[in-house]
Design a protein around this motif. Structure first.
Motif, PDB file in Angstrom:
ATOM      1  N   PRO A 103       0.565  -1.823   0.192  1.00 50.28           N
ATOM      2  CA  PRO A 103      -0.080  -0.146   0.041  1.00 50.28           C
ATOM      3  C   PRO A 103       1.287   1.333  -0.139  1.00 50.28           C
ATOM      4  O   PRO A 103      -0.459   2.474  -0.088  1.00 50.28           O
ATOM      5  N   ASP A 104       2.292   0.736   0.594  1.00 54.78           N
ATOM      6  CA  ASP A 104       2.941   2.560   0.902  1.00 54.78           C
ATOM      7  C   ASP A 104       3.863   2.611  -1.188  1.00 54.78           C
ATOM      8  O   ASP A 104       5.137   3.604  -0.847  1.00 54.78           O
ATOM      9  N   LEU A 105       3.268   1.859  -1.924  1.00 55.25           N
ATOM     10  CA  LEU A 105       4.114   1.765  -3.187  1.00 55.25           C
ATOM     11  C   LEU A 105       3.404   2.844  -3.897  1.00 55.25           C
ATOM     12  O   LEU A 105       2.307   3.399  -4.141  1.00 55.25           O
ATOM     13  N   ARG A 106       4.300   3.551  -4.322  1.00 59.96           N
ATOM     14  CA  ARG A 106       4.692   4.876  -5.354  1.00 59.96           C
ATOM     15  C   ARG A 106       4.295   5.130  -6.193  1.00 59.96           C
ATOM     16  O   ARG A 106       5.240   5.614  -6.559  1.00 59.96           O
ATOM     17  N   ALA A 107       3.187   5.402  -6.948  1.00 62.20           N
ATOM     18  CA  ALA A 107       2.919   5.628  -8.311  1.00 62.20           C
ATOM     19  C   ALA A 107       4.016   6.505  -9.323  1.00 62.20           C
ATOM     20  O   ALA A 107       4.522   6.776 -10.251  1.00 62.20           O
ATOM     21  N   ALA A 108       3.779   8.052  -7.659  1.00 67.74           N
ATOM     22  CA  ALA A 108       4.876   8.666  -8.255  1.00 67.74           C
ATOM     23  C   ALA A 108       6.351   8.566  -9.095  1.00 67.74           C
ATOM     24  O   ALA A 108       6.523   8.913  -9.986  1.00 67.74           O
ATOM     25  N   GLU A 109       6.873   7.549  -8.417  1.00 68.82           N
ATOM     26  CA  GLU A 109       8.164   7.194  -8.358  1.00 68.82           C
ATOM     27  C   GLU A 109       8.020   6.418  -9.777  1.00 68.82           C
ATOM     28  O   GLU A 109       9.340   6.315 -10.367  1.00 68.82           O
ATOM     29  N   ALA A 110       7.153   6.000 -10.731  1.00 70.47           N
ATOM     30  CA  ALA A 110       7.104   5.506 -11.784  1.00 70.47           C
ATOM     31  C   ALA A 110       6.802   6.607 -13.266  1.00 70.47           C
ATOM     32  O   ALA A 110       6.794   6.018 -14.034  1.00 70.47           O
ATOM     33  N   CYS A 111       6.459   7.314 -12.624  1.00 69.98           N
ATOM     34  CA  CYS A 111       6.463   8.791 -13.578  1.00 69.98           C
ATOM     35  C   CYS A 111       7.187   8.168 -14.360  1.00 69.98           C
ATOM     36  O   CYS A 111       8.600   8.973 -13.720  1.00 69.98           O
ATOM     37  N   ASP A 112       7.126   9.023 -15.630  1.00 68.40           N
ATOM     38  CA  ASP A 112       8.150   9.189 -16.854  1.00 68.40           C
ATOM     39  C   ASP A 112       6.907  10.408 -17.830  1.00 68.40           C
ATOM     40  O   ASP A 112       6.349  10.353 -18.884  1.00 68.40           O
ATOM     41  N   PRO A 113       7.438  11.491 -17.631  1.00 71.31           N
ATOM     42  CA  PRO A 113       6.240  12.821 -17.975  1.00 71.31           C
ATOM     43  C   PRO A 113       7.245  13.081 -19.260  1.00 71.31           C
ATOM     44  O   PRO A 113       6.244  13.682 -20.364  1.00 71.31           O
ATOM     45  N   TRP A 114       7.764  11.792 -19.922  1.00 71.52           N
ATOM     46  CA  TRP A 114       8.179  12.198 -21.651  1.00 71.52           C
ATOM     47  C   TRP A 114       7.389  11.005 -22.425  1.00 71.52           C
ATOM     48  O   TRP A 114       7.933  10.539 -23.140  1.00 71.52           O
TER      49      TRP A 114
END
Length: 389
Positions: A103-114
């Motif tokens: 539950p503490d996995l953060r999708a923000a850390e996988a975001c690729d803005p490109w």
């Protein structure tokens, strides 16, 4: 009175752009939908520093006179579409393969803005989305607010908690292997967090959800999955949003009772009539819903729902304001009201009419897809100037 330097001077000295205020933009179109229930005919909106500063008759005459005018003529402007749940082809980075409960996995850390899927969204009218963990883990993790456009990517992390009772979370190579096992895993984790016997980041996230500080989305489709999710929400005081929920009509009274919301999968021509009419049934019951699934089919989903009984206002709301509310971002997204981000889409006509063509998409007051009309060099006359003639 402060006077701004000419654009040519600013262009010659780029560092000045960081210290000088950007010029206001006076947006004009034949129809501007500021919110699903509010339409401005021959409308105007003043944009300042990426936000809506004034709307319609509230725009000060002085601000009109010194702004850069962007006139889309006979077009229709609507708030940018918001996706309440998406993985954007990054599913491999948005799930933990070895562990079922993160539950503490953060999708923000996988975001690729490109990422190409993110870059394609503005042409589809999407100006914001929740990048979410997938349905592959019973406890998936935390979604992140993402906006497409130049050098954007993640703009707000740690939105709702994602859980899953759907088949992808039940895998033969690791527990849980059954729906009952998934339910038991979730209930045990919430029980331990509530009792204080569990500690660490996982328990902290679960306690935030039980305290109402964080919404909870649950991937659940069948009657059994939906019932289990609603039981979980009732017993632990969760603010529930059910994702997919094709059997939602079977639990309609409970959705109403628990004030739960729904993110529907994309609608397609040829689907069962019950699925095509489900948005209408939810709207009639007062259940908040929006459209998810494939971003390419957002407008089609809304148009099909209208063809099968949904009123146009509710359909547009399902693309704009409702998902913003579900993300706890109604003060920023989903409308063109004072203080909201200047995220909007321009169409040649009604966006729910699929013959209307996409013209442009703006995010935070910047054009990110399509075209802008040539700027008008003559400033709009102020009332005082008109009276002097």
């Amino acid at each position: 009175m402060r006077r701004l330097l000419p654009p040519a001077v600013v262009a010659a000295f780029p560092f000045l752009a960081a210290i000088l205020p950007a010029q206001d933009v006076l947006l004009h179109a034949r129809r501007i939908v500021t919110a699903p229930e509010t339409v401005l005919e021959n409308g105007r909106v003043l944009i300042r520093q990426g936000k809506v500063a004034y709307v319609g008759d509230d725009i000060p005459a002085e601000a009109r006179g010194r702004s850069r005018r962007v006139d889309y003529g006979d077009a229709t402007i609507v708030p940018g579409f918001v996706l309440a749940q998406a993985t954007l082809g990054q599913g491999g980075d948005l799930a933990e393969r070895a562990l079922p409960f993160t539950p503490d996995l953060r999708a923000a850390e996988a975001c690729d803005p490109w990422h190409e899927d993110l870059m394609a969204l503005p042409a589809l009218g999407v100006t914001a989305l929740a990048l979410s963990p997938t349905a592959a883990n019973v406890g998936g993790g935390l979604a992140a607010l993402v906006k497409p456009g130049r050098e954007r990517g993640t703009v707000g992390s740690d939105l709702y908690l994602t859980l899953s009772l759907a088949p992808p979370a039940r895998q033969p190579e690791r527990p849980p292997t059954s729906l009952l096992g998934a339910i038991d895993l979730l209930r045990s984790a919430f029980d331990l967090a509530r009792s204080g016997l569990a500690s660490g980041p996982d328990a902290a996230v679960l306690r935030e959800a039980m305290q109402g500080a964080r919404g909870v989305t649950v991937f659940a489709d069948s009657f059994a999955e939906l019932t289990a999710a609603l039981d979980l929400g009732r017993d632990f005081g969760l603010r529930l949003v059910l994702v997919s929920a094709s059997d939602a009509e079977k639990v309609l009274p409970r959705l109403v009772e628990q004030q739960a919301a729904v993110v529907l999968d994309s609608l397609r021509p040829g689907q069962r009539l019950a699925q095509l009419r489900l948005p209408t049934r939810l709207a009639e019951a007062g259940v908040p819903f929006c459209f998810g699934g494939d971003p390419k089919h957002l407008r089609l989903s809304a148009a099909l729902a209208v063809q099968h009984g949904l009123d146009r206002r509710s359909a547009l709301q399902a693309l704009t304001r409702t998902p913003a509310v579900l993300l706890d971002r109604a003060a920023e997204l989903g409308a063109l009201r004072q203080g909201n981000a200047a995220d909007f889409v321009v169409f040649t006509g009604d966006p729910l009419d699929l013959t209307s063509a996409h013209v442009a998409t703006w995010v935070d007051g910047q054009l990110v897809a399509g075209e802008a009309p040539a700027p008008r060099t003559t400033p709009e006359p102020t009332p005082a100037a008109m009276g002097e003639r």
